[in-house]
Design a protein around this motif. Structure first.
Motif, PDB file in Angstrom:
ATOM      1  N   ALA A   1       0.845  -1.194   0.000  1.00 26.07           N
ATOM      2  CA  ALA A   1       0.000   0.000   0.000  1.00 26.07           C
ATOM      3  C   ALA A   1       0.878   1.242   0.000  1.00 26.07           C
ATOM      4  CB  ALA A   1      -0.918   0.005   1.225  1.00 26.07           C
ATOM      5  N   THR A   2       0.557   2.200  -0.859  1.00 31.40           N
ATOM      6  CA  THR A   2       1.252   3.481  -0.850  1.00 31.40           C
ATOM      7  C   THR A   2       0.772   4.283   0.355  1.00 31.40           C
ATOM      8  OG1 THR A   2      -0.452   4.514  -2.209  1.00 31.40           O
ATOM      9  CG2 THR A   2       1.392   3.475  -3.375  1.00 31.40           C
ATOM     10  N   LYS A   3       1.442   5.394   0.630  1.00 33.16           N
ATOM     11  CA  LYS A   3       1.082   6.214   1.790  1.00 33.16           C
ATOM     12  C   LYS A   3      -0.365   6.700   1.699  1.00 33.16           C
ATOM     13  CE  LYS A   3       4.337   8.711   3.384  1.00 33.16           C
ATOM     14  NZ  LYS A   3       5.384   9.758   3.564  1.00 33.16           N
ATOM     15  N   ARG A   4      -0.792   7.072   0.503  1.00 36.27           N
ATOM     16  CA  ARG A   4      -2.171   7.540   0.319  1.00 36.27           C
ATOM     17  C   ARG A   4      -3.169   6.444   0.648  1.00 36.27           C
ATOM     18  NH1 ARG A   4      -4.457  10.040  -5.420  1.00 36.27           N
ATOM     19  NH2 ARG A   4      -6.245  11.151  -4.551  1.00 36.27           N
ATOM     20  N   VAL A   5      -2.879   5.218   0.220  1.00 34.28           N
ATOM     21  CA  VAL A   5      -3.766   4.088   0.503  1.00 34.28           C
ATOM     22  C   VAL A   5      -3.774   3.769   1.987  1.00 34.28           C
ATOM     23  CG1 VAL A   5      -4.111   1.615   0.126  1.00 34.28           C
ATOM     24  CG2 VAL A   5      -3.570   3.101  -1.807  1.00 34.28           C
ATOM     25  N   GLN A   6      -2.618   3.830   2.636  1.00 37.10           N
ATOM     26  CA  GLN A   6      -2.537   3.556   4.077  1.00 37.10           C
ATOM     27  C   GLN A   6      -3.461   4.488   4.859  1.00 37.10           C
ATOM     28  OE1 GLN A   6       1.630   3.741   5.275  1.00 37.10           O
ATOM     29  NE2 GLN A   6       2.224   2.803   3.340  1.00 37.10           N
ATOM     30  N   GLN A   7      -3.409   5.766   4.555  1.00 41.13           N
ATOM     31  CA  GLN A   7      -4.240   6.744   5.262  1.00 41.13           C
ATOM     32  C   GLN A   7      -5.720   6.493   5.003  1.00 41.13           C
ATOM     33  OE1 GLN A   7      -2.535  10.322   3.617  1.00 41.13           O
ATOM     34  NE2 GLN A   7      -0.855  10.382   5.102  1.00 41.13           N
ATOM     35  N   ASP A   8      -6.041   6.136   3.770  1.00 44.74           N
ATOM     36  CA  ASP A   8      -7.434   5.876   3.405  1.00 44.74           C
ATOM     37  C   ASP A   8      -7.972   4.638   4.123  1.00 44.74           C
ATOM     38  OD1 ASP A   8      -9.708   6.675   2.040  1.00 44.74           O
ATOM     39  OD2 ASP A   8      -9.299   5.409   0.306  1.00 44.74           O
ATOM     40  N   VAL A   9      -7.137   3.609   4.276  1.00 38.47           N
ATOM     41  CA  VAL A   9      -7.557   2.380   4.957  1.00 38.47           C
ATOM     42  C   VAL A   9      -7.968   2.682   6.399  1.00 38.47           C
ATOM     43  CG1 VAL A   9      -6.725   0.184   5.895  1.00 38.47           C
ATOM     44  CG2 VAL A   9      -6.234   0.798   3.525  1.00 38.47           C
ATOM     45  N   VAL A  10      -7.130   3.429   7.104  1.00 38.73           N
ATOM     46  CA  VAL A  10      -7.418   3.772   8.502  1.00 38.73           C
ATOM     47  C   VAL A  10      -8.723   4.531   8.616  1.00 38.73           C
ATOM     48  CG1 VAL A  10      -6.623   5.127  10.482  1.00 38.73           C
ATOM     49  CG2 VAL A  10      -4.998   3.740   9.191  1.00 38.73           C
ATOM     50  N   THR A  11      -8.948   5.473   7.691  1.00 38.67           N
ATOM     51  CA  THR A  11     -10.171   6.286   7.728  1.00 38.67           C
ATOM     52  C   THR A  11     -11.405   5.462   7.395  1.00 38.67           C
ATOM     53  OG1 THR A  11      -8.932   8.258   7.071  1.00 38.67           O
ATOM     54  CG2 THR A  11     -11.319   8.307   6.751  1.00 38.67           C
ATOM     55  N   GLN A  12     -11.358   4.711   6.306  1.00 35.10           N
ATOM     56  CA  GLN A  12     -12.533   3.977   5.835  1.00 35.10           C
ATOM     57  C   GLN A  12     -12.951   2.848   6.791  1.00 35.10           C
ATOM     58  OE1 GLN A  12     -14.364   4.987   3.456  1.00 35.10           O
ATOM     59  NE2 GLN A  12     -13.004   6.469   2.511  1.00 35.10           N
ATOM     60  N   LEU A  13     -11.991   2.224   7.448  1.00 38.18           N
ATOM     61  CA  LEU A  13     -12.320   1.147   8.378  1.00 38.18           C
ATOM     62  C   LEU A  13     -12.753   1.676   9.742  1.00 38.18           C
ATOM     63  CD1 LEU A  13      -9.508  -1.499   7.653  1.00 38.18           C
ATOM     64  CD2 LEU A  13     -11.889  -1.524   6.900  1.00 38.18           C
ATOM     65  N   GLY A  14     -12.575   2.959   9.963  1.00 35.00           N
ATOM     66  CA  GLY A  14     -12.970   3.539  11.245  1.00 35.00           C
ATOM     67  C   GLY A  14     -12.102   3.059  12.393  1.00 35.00           C
ATOM     68  N   LEU A  15     -10.813   2.811  12.124  1.00 37.87           N
ATOM     69  CA  LEU A  15      -9.920   2.347  13.186  1.00 37.87           C
ATOM     70  C   LEU A  15      -9.733   3.453  14.222  1.00 37.87           C
ATOM     71  CD1 LEU A  15      -7.167   0.449  11.145  1.00 37.87           C
ATOM     72  CD2 LEU A  15      -9.322  -0.403  12.060  1.00 37.87           C
ATOM     73  N   ILE A  16      -9.744   3.059  15.493  1.00 43.51           N
ATOM     74  CA  ILE A  16      -9.686   4.019  16.600  1.00 43.51           C
ATOM     75  C   ILE A  16      -8.251   4.132  17.110  1.00 43.51           C
ATOM     76  CG2 ILE A  16     -10.555   4.574  18.904  1.00 43.51           C
ATOM     77  CD1 ILE A  16     -13.013   2.813  18.219  1.00 43.51           C
ATOM     78  N   GLU A  17      -7.632   5.279  16.848  1.00 42.18           N
ATOM     79  CA  GLU A  17      -6.257   5.541  17.269  1.00 42.18           C
ATOM     80  C   GLU A  17      -5.373   4.304  17.087  1.00 42.18           C
ATOM     81  OE1 GLU A  17      -6.346   7.021  21.229  1.00 42.18           O
ATOM     82  OE2 GLU A  17      -7.457   8.837  20.709  1.00 42.18           O
ATOM     83  N   PRO A  18      -5.316   3.810  15.864  1.00 42.01           N
ATOM     84  CA  PRO A  18      -4.595   2.547  15.654  1.00 42.01           C
ATOM     85  C   PRO A  18      -3.086   2.677  15.819  1.00 42.01           C
ATOM     86  CG  PRO A  18      -5.144   3.538  13.555  1.00 42.01           C
ATOM     87  CD  PRO A  18      -5.806   4.391  14.606  1.00 42.01           C
ATOM     88  N   TYR A  19      -2.481   1.640  16.325  1.00 45.49           N
ATOM     89  CA  TYR A  19      -1.027   1.530  16.310  1.00 45.49           C
ATOM     90  C   TYR A  19      -0.642   1.079  14.897  1.00 45.49           C
ATOM     91  CZ  TYR A  19      -0.851   1.857  21.409  1.00 45.49           C
ATOM     92  OH  TYR A  19      -0.942   2.299  22.708  1.00 45.49           O
ATOM     93  N   VAL A  20       0.287   1.783  14.287  1.00 45.43           N
ATOM     94  CA  VAL A  20       0.673   1.498  12.904  1.00 45.43           C
ATOM     95  C   VAL A  20       2.046   0.825  12.881  1.00 45.43           C
ATOM     96  CG1 VAL A  20       1.141   2.471  10.633  1.00 45.43           C
ATOM     97  CG2 VAL A  20      -0.685   3.448  12.050  1.00 45.43           C
TER      98      VAL A  20
END
Length: 630
Positions: free
Chosen positions: A175-194
């Protein structure tokens, strides 16, 4: 409570975790959301399987890949861990029964496709389960900017709200950086550890070689590197051809593609896994769930469509940490051919609509009907009947699959045709004497009323579903009836089957998803251009080019790729090369290939030097097509 390392030792027989695995496991065990970007071979499945076994309850695994789901379920079952998968061919009643088993049967893993989450009743039933972890595999599919966007993944965000106290773990290999950010947003992850593992594979040397005779170059590679190898090709025919050519040259080779029967796949796979065959020639259907650590070489004979796919396939080399090679063989026409073929195979909205309508006609699905039945499907027959180009049609069907309109199975299935030769009263007599066959026979008679008058194709999925038997049991019954002279029976092959996930709605269906088609086509074109740049660029380190594509900072060149080795190599001027060739010819006659090998010249250097000598009258060609001194 068992510790994660104890479980790893017990079920996987490993004494230590790979990088990041322990940290990810501890994070989800603490109840936190996490996002894990781990390149292929990094051991993503352990990151959710181990913590799920530590805690009481069941782990829900969302995956788009039926083959991968089946593979992981089988591997867990071999370890005596209770796991099941809700695949697309199951009826609503069967899914309901399986969910009951999950709730009361002490299961630890439930695998399902994201399309299952579009059924509200399934989500409600999932809420009744004691879920200890939700793992989202291939998480890049949730992003519209990813190379494999599937809208059904967007439903996972709603599931996140339904299970607020359950940790969610998103995993992807590319995943590119843009995709990584989109994944976190779309899945509704709560303050995820990356957790982001570097894409660098220091033990893999990335090689791009320009050559006219790819088969000759393959023989050089496999003679020099004795060990398991994979060759990726574009189509099924090439699998057979390249495998046969290698065998004729003395190499042990086999092949793998989606059109093989299951027993052939298994046999060929085991021969390669157990090192009875050195080379596996395969389409991209090969590789999911395959973890052979000692693969020495992965070769691509044609350009993949994107760097994400190439990186994953190349990354199947050297998982044991030993020096290995990812080789791309290209000739000057490959880039132009790949672009032309790729663009001509991209379906637009008009073509997508035509394929969708014709598919419903081909399978005889009425408006407003379709879901829940398995339809045997012969792709070649479909394309032939409507004069559709195969590559473009396959892409259209694959798009419908990814949009959740249907599920296209690439598994080989059997098609049955039969006709009753005895009158109906004799069939009634047969049922009275064979009560175990009653439901299957009656299902056939109810759904195929003309079966006494003519031979009719039987939808085995429909019959087995209603009669609650397996396809193997149905086939045994019909062969027994054939042996008694009751029916004629013909068995032929279908190369796949289709399950519709939505009712037929014609233009409404196509209009709703066409905007995604346009966007995905644009992304695919850009990705192909990046792949072409990787192949044609002669001024940058290949390892660094891959890292830069995935937005990873780079430092020094790798020193082992084809670009870096070319920089180390002392190049000869045409005159110097010609002089060296004359010294070789003073001893014996040689071919141009002999010149390349003995002097370490590239194909272009060799051609230029030989032409200089020919023009100067210093050498000539003999009857064996070898160069000799005049």
């Amino acid at each position: 409570m068992q510790q994660p390392l104890d479980i790893l030792k017990k079920y996987w027989q490993h004494d230590a975790f790979r990088p990041f695995q322990q940290d990810i496991i501890n994070t989800v065990l603490a109840g936190n959301d996490a996002f894990a970007l781990m390149p292929t071979g990094g051991g993503k499945s352990v990151c959710f399987q181990v913590p799920a076994l530590v805690k009481p309850g069941i782990c829900l695994v969302v995956s788009p890949l039926i083959a991968l789901m089946k593979d992981q379920v089988q591997n867990l079952q071999k370890k005596d861990i209770k796991a099941m998968a809700l695949t697309g061919s199951l009826s609503a009643d069967e899914v309901s029964d399986l969910l009951d088993n999950c709730r009361f049967g002490n299961y630890k893993f439930l695998y399902l496709s994201p399309e299952r989450l579009e059924n509200d009743w399934i989500v409600e039933r999932i809420k009744e389960l004691d879920i200890n972890l939700v793992a989202i595999d291939e998480a890049h599919c949730v992003s519209q900017w990813g190379h494999d966007f599937r809208p059904a993944y967007l439903k996972i965000g709603a599931l996140r709200k339904q299970l607020p106290d359950v940790p969610f773990l998103a995993l992807t290999a590319s995943a590119t950086k843009r995709v990584q950010q989109d994944v976190v947003t779309q899945l509704g992850l709560i303050e995820p550890y990356v957790f982001k593992q570097s894409f660098a594979r220091e033990n893999i040397a990335y090689m791009v070689f320009e050559c006219e005779d790819k088969l000759y170059r393959l023989t050089q590679i496999f003679k020099k590197n004795i060990g398991p190898a994979i060759i990726y090709v574009r189509n099924r025919r090439a699998c057979h051809e390249v495998s046969s050519q290698l065998q004729s040259l003395g190499f042990s080779a086999t092949f793998y593609h989606g059109g093989l029967k299951e027993n052939e796949k298994q046999s060929n796979m085991e021969a390669w896994l157990n090192n009875r065959c050195q080379v596996m020639v395969a389409t991209n259907a090969f590789g999911m769930g395959i973890d052979k650590p000692d693969v020495k070489v992965v070769v691509h004979l044609q350009l993949p469509e994107n760097i994400e796919s190439y990186y994953q396939e190349a990354g199947r080399a050297g998982r044991n940490g030993q020096k290995s090679f990812a080789v791309m063989l290209v000739n000057p026409s490959d880039v132009l051919t790949a672009k032309s073929q790729f663009l001509s195979a991209l379906p637009d909205k008009v073509f997508l609509k035509e394929v969708y309508l014709k598919l419903n006609s081909f399978l005889q699905i009425a408006y407003g009907e379709g879901p829940g039945v398995v339809y045997p499907f012969n792709f070649n027959d479909f394309c032939h009947k409507y004069n559709f180009p195969s590559a473009k049609t396959y892409n259209a069907l694959q798009f419908l699959d990814r949009q959740g309109i249907l599920t296209l199975s690439r598994e080989f299935t059997q098609k049955l045709s039969l006709q009753f030769l005895i009158p109906s009263r004799e069939v009634v007599r047969y049922i009275s004497l064979n009560p175990a066959d009653e439901e299957a026979v009656l299902t056939i008679l109810r759904n195929y009323t003309g079966v006494f008058d003519m031979e009719m194709s039987i939808n085995t999925g429909l019959v087995t579903s209603k009669a609650k038997i397996t396809e193997e049991q149905l086939l045994k019954m019909l062969k027994r009836m054939e042996g008694q002279g009751m029916i004629t029976l013909r068995v032929s092959g279908d190369d796949s089957n289709i399950v519709f996930q939505e009712v037929r709605e014609d233009e409404h269906t196509v209009n709703r998803i066409s905007k995604f088609l346009t966007q995905q086509n644009s992304i695919k074109v850009a990705q192909l251009e990046s792949m072409q740049k990787y192949v044609t660029d002669t001024t940058h380190c290949k390892s660094n080019m891959i890292l830069q594509y995935f937005d990873e900072e780079t430092m020094a060149d790798c020193g082992t790729c084809s670009y870096c080795l070319a920089q180390k190599k002392i190049s000869l001027t045409p005159i110097e090369a010609a002089t060296a060739i004359l010294e070789v010819l003073a001893e014996k006659a040689v071919s141009s290939r002999d010149v390349e090998q003995s002097l370490g010249l590239g194909p272009k250097e060799t051609v230029i030097a030989l032409q200089l000598l020919l023009d100067a009258g210093r050498i000539k060609i003999n009857e064996n097509n070898q160069y000799i001194l005049r």
